[in-house]
Design a protein around this motif. Sequence first.
Motif, PDB file in Angstrom:
ATOM      1  N   SER A 166       0.842  -1.201   0.000  1.00 25.87           N
ATOM      2  CA  SER A 166       0.000   0.000   0.000  1.00 25.87           C
ATOM      3  C   SER A 166       0.881   1.256   0.000  1.00 25.87           C
ATOM      4  O   SER A 166       2.055   1.213   0.354  1.00 25.87           O
ATOM      5  CB  SER A 166      -0.931   0.024   1.209  1.00 25.87           C
ATOM      6  N   ASP A 167       0.280   2.365  -0.415  1.00 30.20           N
ATOM      7  CA  ASP A 167       0.976   3.647  -0.408  1.00 30.20           C
ATOM      8  C   ASP A 167       0.659   4.443   0.848  1.00 30.20           C
ATOM      9  O   ASP A 167       0.922   5.633   0.909  1.00 30.20           O
ATOM     10  CB  ASP A 167       0.579   4.465  -1.642  1.00 30.20           C
ATOM     11  N   TYR A 168       0.128   3.776   1.843  1.00 33.21           N
ATOM     12  CA  TYR A 168      -0.241   4.413   3.097  1.00 33.21           C
ATOM     13  C   TYR A 168       1.006   4.657   3.935  1.00 33.21           C
ATOM     14  O   TYR A 168       1.831   3.766   4.130  1.00 33.21           O
ATOM     15  CB  TYR A 168      -1.233   3.529   3.853  1.00 33.21           C
ATOM     16  N   LEU A 169       1.136   5.886   4.409  1.00 31.79           N
ATOM     17  CA  LEU A 169       2.264   6.241   5.262  1.00 31.79           C
ATOM     18  C   LEU A 169       1.718   6.591   6.638  1.00 31.79           C
ATOM     19  O   LEU A 169       0.935   7.528   6.778  1.00 31.79           O
ATOM     20  CB  LEU A 169       3.016   7.442   4.673  1.00 31.79           C
ATOM     21  N   PRO A 170       2.105   5.844   7.677  1.00 26.74           N
ATOM     22  CA  PRO A 170       1.603   6.167   9.015  1.00 26.74           C
ATOM     23  C   PRO A 170       2.132   7.521   9.476  1.00 26.74           C
ATOM     24  O   PRO A 170       3.191   7.982   9.060  1.00 26.74           O
ATOM     25  CB  PRO A 170       2.158   5.046   9.908  1.00 26.74           C
ATOM     26  N   TRP A 171       1.384   8.140  10.355  1.00 26.36           N
ATOM     27  CA  TRP A 171       1.742   9.480  10.797  1.00 26.36           C
ATOM     28  C   TRP A 171       3.068   9.496  11.546  1.00 26.36           C
ATOM     29  O   TRP A 171       3.757  10.507  11.584  1.00 26.36           O
ATOM     30  CB  TRP A 171       0.620  10.093  11.633  1.00 26.36           C
ATOM     31  N   GLU A 172       3.456   8.368  12.131  1.00 27.09           N
ATOM     32  CA  GLU A 172       4.729   8.303  12.854  1.00 27.09           C
ATOM     33  C   GLU A 172       5.910   8.506  11.909  1.00 27.09           C
ATOM     34  O   GLU A 172       6.985   8.928  12.330  1.00 27.09           O
ATOM     35  CB  GLU A 172       4.885   6.942  13.559  1.00 27.09           C
ATOM     36  N   ARG A 173       5.729   8.214  10.628  1.00 27.69           N
ATOM     37  CA  ARG A 173       6.803   8.330   9.646  1.00 27.69           C
ATOM     38  C   ARG A 173       6.848   9.716   8.984  1.00 27.69           C
ATOM     39  O   ARG A 173       7.699   9.977   8.146  1.00 27.69           O
ATOM     40  CB  ARG A 173       6.651   7.266   8.558  1.00 27.69           C
ATOM     41  N   LEU A 174       5.935  10.613   9.361  1.00 31.62           N
ATOM     42  CA  LEU A 174       5.861  11.927   8.743  1.00 31.62           C
ATOM     43  C   LEU A 174       7.124  12.754   8.997  1.00 31.62           C
ATOM     44  O   LEU A 174       7.620  13.432   8.110  1.00 31.62           O
ATOM     45  CB  LEU A 174       4.620  12.673   9.253  1.00 31.62           C
TER      46      LEU A 174
END
Length: 186
Positions: A166-174
């Motif tokens: 998926s292209d989902y990036l968790p907010w922790e990786r922002l």
Amino acid sequence: LLKAVILSLPALFNVGSLLFLFLFIYAVAGVSLFGLIVYNGILTEHANFSTWPLSMLTLVRLATGEDWQMFMRACMVGTGMPGTMQDPCEGKHCGTVAAVPFFISFVTLLTFVMLSLFVAVILENFAKSTKASDAELQQADIKKEHVNAFLKAWHRVLKEQDAKSSDYLPWERLTKLLQELQPPLG
């Protein structure tokens, strides 16, 4: 917003002229059809169709939607004073069968169509005034190469994460993503 209103002035003048034309035609027709009707409740010395200026004022009042159905009823054939058994006509002109088509067409044309046209003109020019031109987009701080750099950084941070598809990036990786980016994005 002020820019949209200024851009709308020529078109609003055209729509206003058309509105005045409709009011003028209906006022003349109102004087012709209802000019001799006796005052009967809602038709008073201040709101009637006896003269052209009073007819115009009455139609402006009706264009706002205020008691148009009561005016229609007062201009219909055989309608006396509401709540009384007496017939105020007694040989006088008491209405016409043209009241129903006159008032319904007036309310439909002016209230619903023409006033909606005013709003449409303003909204169209508001959309035009807020739309960025090509020249403004050329001067923007964020260019195509910045977007490409963002996409590359996004995919690098995603690869460091789990091997999910998926292209989902968790907010922790922002924060990691922002550290990867160069100014003006990072």
